[in-house]
Design an enzyme around this catalytic site. Structure first.
Site, PDB file in Angstrom:
ATOM      1  N   CYS A 118       0.491  -0.966   0.295  1.00  0.00           N
ATOM      2  CA  CYS A 118      -0.183  -0.265  -0.129  1.00  0.00           C
ATOM      3  C   CYS A 118       0.960   1.348   0.029  1.00  0.00           C
ATOM      4  O   CYS A 118       1.704   1.461   0.498  1.00  0.00           O
ATOM      5  CB  CYS A 118      -0.158  -0.403   1.055  1.00  0.00           C
ATOM      6  SG  CYS A 118      -1.435   1.385   1.660  1.00  0.00           S
ATOM      7  N   CYS A 163       0.292   2.919   3.358  1.00  0.00           N
ATOM      8  CA  CYS A 163       1.143   2.372   4.924  1.00  0.00           C
ATOM      9  C   CYS A 163       2.029   3.211   5.287  1.00  0.00           C
ATOM     10  O   CYS A 163       2.490   3.468   4.536  1.00  0.00           O
ATOM     11  CB  CYS A 163       0.875   1.368   4.489  1.00  0.00           C
ATOM     12  SG  CYS A 163      -0.567   0.853   4.858  1.00  0.00           S
ATOM     13  N   HIS A 171      -4.581   0.400   8.281  1.00  0.00           N
ATOM     14  CA  HIS A 171      -5.006   0.067   6.614  1.00  0.00           C
ATOM     15  C   HIS A 171      -6.457   0.149   6.690  1.00  0.00           C
ATOM     16  O   HIS A 171      -6.790  -0.023   5.457  1.00  0.00           O
ATOM     17  CB  HIS A 171      -3.649  -0.946   6.292  1.00  0.00           C
ATOM     18  CG  HIS A 171      -4.883  -1.122   4.845  1.00  0.00           C
ATOM     19  ND1 HIS A 171      -3.619  -0.439   3.460  1.00  0.00           N
ATOM     20  CD2 HIS A 171      -4.900  -2.111   4.114  1.00  0.00           C
ATOM     21  CE1 HIS A 171      -4.384  -0.424   2.164  1.00  0.00           C
ATOM     22  NE2 HIS A 171      -4.713  -1.831   2.456  1.00  0.00           N
ATOM     23  N   ASN A 198     -13.879   9.840  -0.768  1.00  0.00           N
ATOM     24  CA  ASN A 198     -13.804   8.752  -1.192  1.00  0.00           C
ATOM     25  C   ASN A 198     -13.983   7.236  -1.306  1.00  0.00           C
ATOM     26  O   ASN A 198     -13.015   7.335  -0.936  1.00  0.00           O
ATOM     27  CB  ASN A 198     -13.159   8.300  -3.237  1.00  0.00           C
ATOM     28  CG  ASN A 198     -14.313   9.790  -3.843  1.00  0.00           C
ATOM     29  OD1 ASN A 198     -15.518   9.831  -4.177  1.00  0.00           O
ATOM     30  ND2 ASN A 198     -13.472   9.800  -4.857  1.00  0.00           N
ATOM     31  N   SER A 246      -8.817   4.763  -5.417  1.00  0.00           N
ATOM     32  CA  SER A 246      -8.281   4.482  -6.156  1.00  0.00           C
ATOM     33  C   SER A 246      -7.044   2.927  -4.783  1.00  0.00           C
ATOM     34  O   SER A 246      -6.089   2.196  -5.231  1.00  0.00           O
ATOM     35  CB  SER A 246      -7.146   5.121  -6.936  1.00  0.00           C
ATOM     36  OG  SER A 246      -6.811   5.963  -5.972  1.00  0.00           O
ATOM     37  N   HIS A 267      -7.194   2.119   2.013  1.00  0.00           N
ATOM     38  CA  HIS A 267      -6.093   2.300   3.038  1.00  0.00           C
ATOM     39  C   HIS A 267      -6.981   4.191   3.628  1.00  0.00           C
ATOM     40  O   HIS A 267      -7.503   5.322   2.656  1.00  0.00           O
ATOM     41  CB  HIS A 267      -4.654   2.706   2.786  1.00  0.00           C
ATOM     42  CG  HIS A 267      -4.335   3.784   4.253  1.00  0.00           C
ATOM     43  ND1 HIS A 267      -3.425   2.457   4.641  1.00  0.00           N
ATOM     44  CD2 HIS A 267      -4.711   4.453   5.001  1.00  0.00           C
ATOM     45  CE1 HIS A 267      -2.741   3.209   5.886  1.00  0.00           C
ATOM     46  NE2 HIS A 267      -3.306   4.250   6.219  1.00  0.00           N
ATOM     47  N   HIS A 299      -7.835   7.058   3.516  1.00  0.00           N
ATOM     48  CA  HIS A 299      -7.963   8.128   3.049  1.00  0.00           C
ATOM     49  C   HIS A 299      -8.898   9.766   2.693  1.00  0.00           C
ATOM     50  O   HIS A 299     -10.118   8.758   2.607  1.00  0.00           O
ATOM     51  CB  HIS A 299      -6.512   8.758   2.349  1.00  0.00           C
ATOM     52  CG  HIS A 299      -6.828   8.089   1.574  1.00  0.00           C
ATOM     53  ND1 HIS A 299      -7.541   7.312   0.939  1.00  0.00           N
ATOM     54  CD2 HIS A 299      -7.458   8.976  -0.262  1.00  0.00           C
ATOM     55  CE1 HIS A 299      -7.764   6.426  -0.508  1.00  0.00           C
ATOM     56  NE2 HIS A 299      -7.581   8.453  -1.335  1.00  0.00           N
ATOM     57  N   GLN A 350      -9.018  13.862   0.741  1.00  0.00           N
ATOM     58  CA  GLN A 350      -8.258  14.175  -0.404  1.00  0.00           C
ATOM     59  C   GLN A 350      -8.511  15.901   0.354  1.00  0.00           C
ATOM     60  O   GLN A 350     -10.201  16.400   0.665  1.00  0.00           O
ATOM     61  CB  GLN A 350      -8.715  14.544  -1.304  1.00  0.00           C
ATOM     62  CG  GLN A 350      -8.307  13.223  -1.692  1.00  0.00           C
ATOM     63  CD  GLN A 350      -8.495  13.056  -3.355  1.00  0.00           C
ATOM     64  OE1 GLN A 350      -7.282  13.518  -4.452  1.00  0.00           O
ATOM     65  NE2 GLN A 350      -8.939  12.023  -3.979  1.00  0.00           N
ATOM     66  N   TYR A 397     -32.304   9.105 -18.938  1.00  0.00           N
ATOM     67  CA  TYR A 397     -33.229  10.408 -18.227  1.00  0.00           C
ATOM     68  C   TYR A 397     -32.364  11.673 -17.268  1.00  0.00           C
ATOM     69  O   TYR A 397     -32.440  12.672 -17.449  1.00  0.00           O
ATOM     70  CB  TYR A 397     -34.534  10.454 -17.083  1.00  0.00           C
ATOM     71  CG  TYR A 397     -35.765  11.393 -17.821  1.00  0.00           C
ATOM     72  CD1 TYR A 397     -36.496  12.210 -18.823  1.00  0.00           C
ATOM     73  CD2 TYR A 397     -35.708  12.001 -16.391  1.00  0.00           C
ATOM     74  CE1 TYR A 397     -37.100  12.516 -18.615  1.00  0.00           C
ATOM     75  CE2 TYR A 397     -36.339  13.367 -16.303  1.00  0.00           C
ATOM     76  CZ  TYR A 397     -37.105  13.646 -17.953  1.00  0.00           C
ATOM     77  OH  TYR A 397     -38.602  14.411 -17.762  1.00  0.00           O
ATOM     78  N   GLN A 409     -33.248  11.493 -10.898  1.00  0.00           N
ATOM     79  CA  GLN A 409     -34.674  10.907 -10.273  1.00  0.00           C
ATOM     80  C   GLN A 409     -34.481   9.625  -9.587  1.00  0.00           C
ATOM     81  O   GLN A 409     -33.661   9.150  -9.606  1.00  0.00           O
ATOM     82  CB  GLN A 409     -35.353  10.091 -11.999  1.00  0.00           C
ATOM     83  CG  GLN A 409     -36.541   9.405 -11.220  1.00  0.00           C
ATOM     84  CD  GLN A 409     -36.564   7.657 -11.568  1.00  0.00           C
ATOM     85  OE1 GLN A 409     -35.670   7.356 -11.151  1.00  0.00           O
ATOM     86  NE2 GLN A 409     -37.691   7.657 -10.836  1.00  0.00           N
TER      87      GLN A 409
END
Ligand SMILES: [Zn+2]
Ligand SMILES: [Zn+2]
Ligand SMILES: [Zn+2]
Length: 341
Positions: A44, A47, A107, A147, A155, A158, A160, A162, A310, A317
């Site tokens: 990672c 980490c 992690h 995210n 991506s 771990h 985190h 931004q 739509y 919707q």
């Protein structure tokens, strides 16, 4: 009955079609999110002690860790650019700073699994970062966002978030600024203070609350389990929160995300972020501190909502109503499913 609901912050409509929740599901089924089970992953790049891109090595950090994104979308020294061809082909240069905040060295430690005091530490780092970046004379907006989950395109598992700080107000905050300002001017009252008082009266869409904050499904929610967290007191940003309110914020972030994980017994994916007053040096009496959560899951850990057809071409919707979604979330336990014996 199908109907439209008004989003007063973005000043747009959302179409609500509650009768459609009955339709059979033949769409794509995603694989359920898996929470990392290991405290440290040698592969990672977030980490402690590991190598990142470009030969940078993380320090052996022991609490929250902040660094400049190695693949920053914005750069502080971007060159001046101005293009305007008949008002139709238009571009401007944009300076900015992009940072990554690892919540902890662990992690496997997502926000709902953190202790309140660990999460409080993250909130203090967010506050310092907002203050530090916002104090740069050219930075007019600081966006803190997370995210979570591969479904949201994260991506790295771990835990985190931004922080993107930039020169001009981004689209959504600019729309919310205009709506809040015009409401304040027309009614002499803050838009979100007024909205929160209405929600606290009806109680139909409240998910959970404490002394400082309320989590609710907004009347105009687009995503099935979309929520907002609003400060009870009118305050524009993290630095405006008292010590007790920062603890309350940690508690409600935890309470809400535990409910999310419990909803489909999965590590619940979402995009979330705080909307704070612009850092343009102007007073912003209209701005009310809040957070948005936009989770993609619809009816199970593997069935997600898509914004297509739509919704891309006309109007967003939703099927299940905000009231139903709030009811589901409200009934859930604040004990994480992994902590049950
Ligand atoms: Zn890691
Ligand atoms: Zn307010
Ligand atoms: Zn907002």
């Amino acid at each position: 009955m199908p109907h439209r609901r008004w989003n007063p912050l973005l000043r747009e409509w959302v179409l609500v079609s509650p009768h459609r929740t009955q339709r059979p599901w033949l769409g794509q089924v995603a694989s359920a999110a898996v929470t990392p089970q290991i405290e440290y992953d040698p592969a990672c790049y977030l980490c402690p002690g590991n190598c990142r891109a470009g030969g940078f090595r993380n320090p052996a950090y022991t609490s929250t860790f902040v660094f400049d994104n190695d693949y920053a979308a914005l750069l502080p020294d971007a060159r001046h650019l101005e293009i305007d061809q008949g008002g139709l082909i238009v571009a401007r240069g944009e300076r900015g700073i992009c940072r990554v905040v690892c919540f902890s060295p662990r992690h496997d430690l997502t926000i709902p699994r953190m202790k309140p005091e660990e999460l409080r530490q993250v909130i203090d780092v967010w506050t310092d970062q907002y203050r530090e970046l916002g104090a740069l004379p050219w930075v007019r907006h600081v966006q803190i966002f997370e995210n979570r989950g591969a479904l949201m395109g994260a991506s790295n598992p771990h835990p985190h978030c931004q922080i993107w700080a930039n020169e001009e107000l981004p689209n959504q905050p600019a729309r919310e600024l205009a709506a809040q300002r015009e409401h304040q001017q027309a009614h002499g009252q803050c838009l979100l203070c007024k909205y929160l008082s209405m929600e606290l009266e009806s109680r139909e869409r409240i998910v959970c609350e404490n002394a400082g904050f309320v989590a609710l499904v907004p009347y105009w929610a687009v995503w099935p389990f979309e929520t907002m967290i609003l400060s009870r007191r009118h305050t524009p940003s993290l630095p405006g929160l008292s010590d007790a309110e920062r603890d309350d914020l940690a508690a409600i972030l935890r309470g809400l995300t535990i409910r999310y994980d419990n909803l489909f017994t999965t590590s619940f994916p979402y995009s979330m972020g705080f909307h704070q007053q612009p850092t343009d040096g102007e007073p912003h009496p209209e701005w009310h501190f809040h957070a948005h959560y936009f989770p993609p899951l619809l009816r199970s850990a593997t069935v997600q909502k898509f914004m297509v057809g739509y919704e891309l071409l006309a109007t967003p919707q939703r099927d299940i109503t905000a009231e139903t979604a709030a009811g589901h979330l409200r009934e859930l336990s604040e004990v994480h499913y992994l902590d049950r014996t």
